[in-house]
Design a protein around this motif. Structure first.
Motif, PDB file in Angstrom:
ATOM      1  N   GLY A   9       0.838  -1.205   0.000  1.00  0.00           N
ATOM      2  CA  GLY A   9       0.000   0.000   0.000  1.00  0.00           C
ATOM      3  C   GLY A   9       0.868   1.248   0.000  1.00  0.00           C
ATOM      4  O   GLY A   9       2.040   1.222   0.409  1.00  0.00           O
ATOM      5  N   HIS A  10       0.317   2.349  -0.492  1.00  0.00           N
ATOM      6  CA  HIS A  10       0.980   3.655  -0.581  1.00  0.00           C
ATOM      7  C   HIS A  10       2.308   3.552  -1.341  1.00  0.00           C
ATOM      8  O   HIS A  10       2.296   3.282  -2.541  1.00  0.00           O
ATOM      9  CB  HIS A  10       1.131   4.281   0.801  1.00  0.00           C
ATOM     10  N   THR A  33      -4.544   2.112   3.844  1.00  0.00           N
ATOM     11  CA  THR A  33      -4.698   1.030   2.868  1.00  0.00           C
ATOM     12  C   THR A  33      -3.681  -0.102   3.072  1.00  0.00           C
ATOM     13  O   THR A  33      -3.615  -1.013   2.252  1.00  0.00           O
ATOM     14  CB  THR A  33      -4.529   1.572   1.429  1.00  0.00           C
ATOM     15  N   SER A  35      -1.739  -3.421   3.802  1.00  0.00           N
ATOM     16  CA  SER A  35      -2.199  -4.812   3.809  1.00  0.00           C
ATOM     17  C   SER A  35      -1.664  -5.584   4.998  1.00  0.00           C
ATOM     18  O   SER A  35      -2.040  -6.732   5.204  1.00  0.00           O
ATOM     19  CB  SER A  35      -1.765  -5.510   2.515  1.00  0.00           C
ATOM     20  N   ASP A 196      -4.460   6.635  -4.136  1.00  0.00           N
ATOM     21  CA  ASP A 196      -5.615   6.009  -3.471  1.00  0.00           C
ATOM     22  C   ASP A 196      -5.465   5.810  -1.961  1.00  0.00           C
ATOM     23  O   ASP A 196      -6.318   5.165  -1.346  1.00  0.00           O
ATOM     24  CB  ASP A 196      -5.945   4.639  -4.109  1.00  0.00           C
ATOM     25  N   THR A 197      -4.422   6.379  -1.354  1.00  0.00           N
ATOM     26  CA  THR A 197      -4.251   6.232   0.094  1.00  0.00           C
ATOM     27  C   THR A 197      -5.224   7.148   0.824  1.00  0.00           C
ATOM     28  O   THR A 197      -5.794   6.773   1.845  1.00  0.00           O
ATOM     29  CB  THR A 197      -2.804   6.587   0.492  1.00  0.00           C
ATOM     30  N   GLU A 224      -3.203  -4.574  -6.144  1.00  0.00           N
ATOM     31  CA  GLU A 224      -3.971  -4.168  -4.976  1.00  0.00           C
ATOM     32  C   GLU A 224      -2.997  -4.237  -3.799  1.00  0.00           C
ATOM     33  O   GLU A 224      -2.058  -5.035  -3.844  1.00  0.00           O
ATOM     34  CB  GLU A 224      -5.122  -5.149  -4.718  1.00  0.00           C
ATOM     35  N   PRO A 225      -3.213  -3.439  -2.739  1.00  0.00           N
ATOM     36  CA  PRO A 225      -2.331  -3.583  -1.569  1.00  0.00           C
ATOM     37  C   PRO A 225      -2.279  -5.040  -1.102  1.00  0.00           C
ATOM     38  O   PRO A 225      -3.318  -5.688  -0.952  1.00  0.00           O
ATOM     39  CB  PRO A 225      -2.987  -2.683  -0.524  1.00  0.00           C
TER      40      PRO A 225
END
Ligand SMILES: [Zn+2]
Length: 232
Positions: A9-10, A33, A35, A196-197, A224-225
């Motif tokens: 994520g990020h 976000t 994981s 998207d974070t 995806e994360p």
């Protein structure tokens, strides 16, 4: 040797080089976000691009728990040292260090780099990795710059296997800028991050991938994360 990257994520990545795992820009527990949690991360080395909280938040705790060596700008290394991290490799632009599976070179980035306590974090950076026989460039947080042509230049006849670029816009390059970066870097594949974070950096990654495909610049991979990509 296959190299497997996991996006948690990020802008946080775990890179299994086959000779150890490299963690980049640890941001887990306060990342909406992420994981996984910082307490569950296993790694042998930690690379930092710059001092903002969304890139260093969990660096000290993971470094102290795992003993993984941290590679970071001189000023960030000092900041981690003040928190009790002992296994440190302070660096600056142009420097190369040995990491599990190969080498990491600190490249330039156009951004800013203050640390969470407001202290100076030195210059922001990107990382050019030569690990497990693969060449991977993580741009870090940056706008596009023309030196990307130099970073992507084939060495020993090998071009970049993968470029990891921010696409969130506002704080970094956005989708259009990332296409320009891909044109300069000419990697075989490209992976987006830093989107998207939070709402200000929301992006349509599928539309971004379609535009990369249309331009026939590189093979886009959207994760995806928690998702992984293996470079065979
Ligand atoms: Zn950031």
């Amino acid at each position: 040797m296959p190299v497997t990257l996991t996006w948690t994520g990020h802008a946080t990545f775990l890179i299994d080089t086959g000779s150890g795992t490299i963690l980049v820009d640890p941001f887990f527990d306060d990342c909406p976000t992420a994981s996984m949690k910082a307490a569950d991360v296993a790694c042998d080395a930690i690379l930092i691009t710059h001092g903002h909280f969304d890139h260093v938040a969990d660096a000290a705790t993971i470094a102290k728990r795992t003993g993984a060596k941290v590679f970071a700008a001189f000023e960030i290394a000092n900041w981690l040292g003040r928190q009790g991290v002992e296994n440190l490799q302070p660096m600056n632009h142009g420097g190369t260090a040995a990491v599990p599976g190969g080498t990491a070179t600190m490249e330039i980035a156009f951004h800013s780099s203050s640390l969470p306590d407001g202290s100076y974090g030195g210059n922001p950076a990107g990382w050019l990795l030569d690990v497990g026989g693969k060449r991977i460039y993580l741009a870090g947080d940056t706008g596009v710059f023309s030196d990307m042509a130099r970073i992507g230049r084939p060495r020993d006849g090998r071009r970049l296997d993968l470029a990891i670029l921010p696409i969130g816009d506002v704080f970094t390059m956005g989708p259009a800028g990332s296409l320009e970066a891909v044109e300069l870097l000419q990697p075989a594949a490209v992976l987006p991050c830093h989107y998207d974070t939070w709402p200000p950096i929301a992006q349509d990654a599928a539309a971004w991938a379609a535009s990369v495909r249309r331009a026939k610049l590189a093979e886009p991979h959207v994760l995806e994360p928690g998702g992984s990509l293996t470079l065979g």
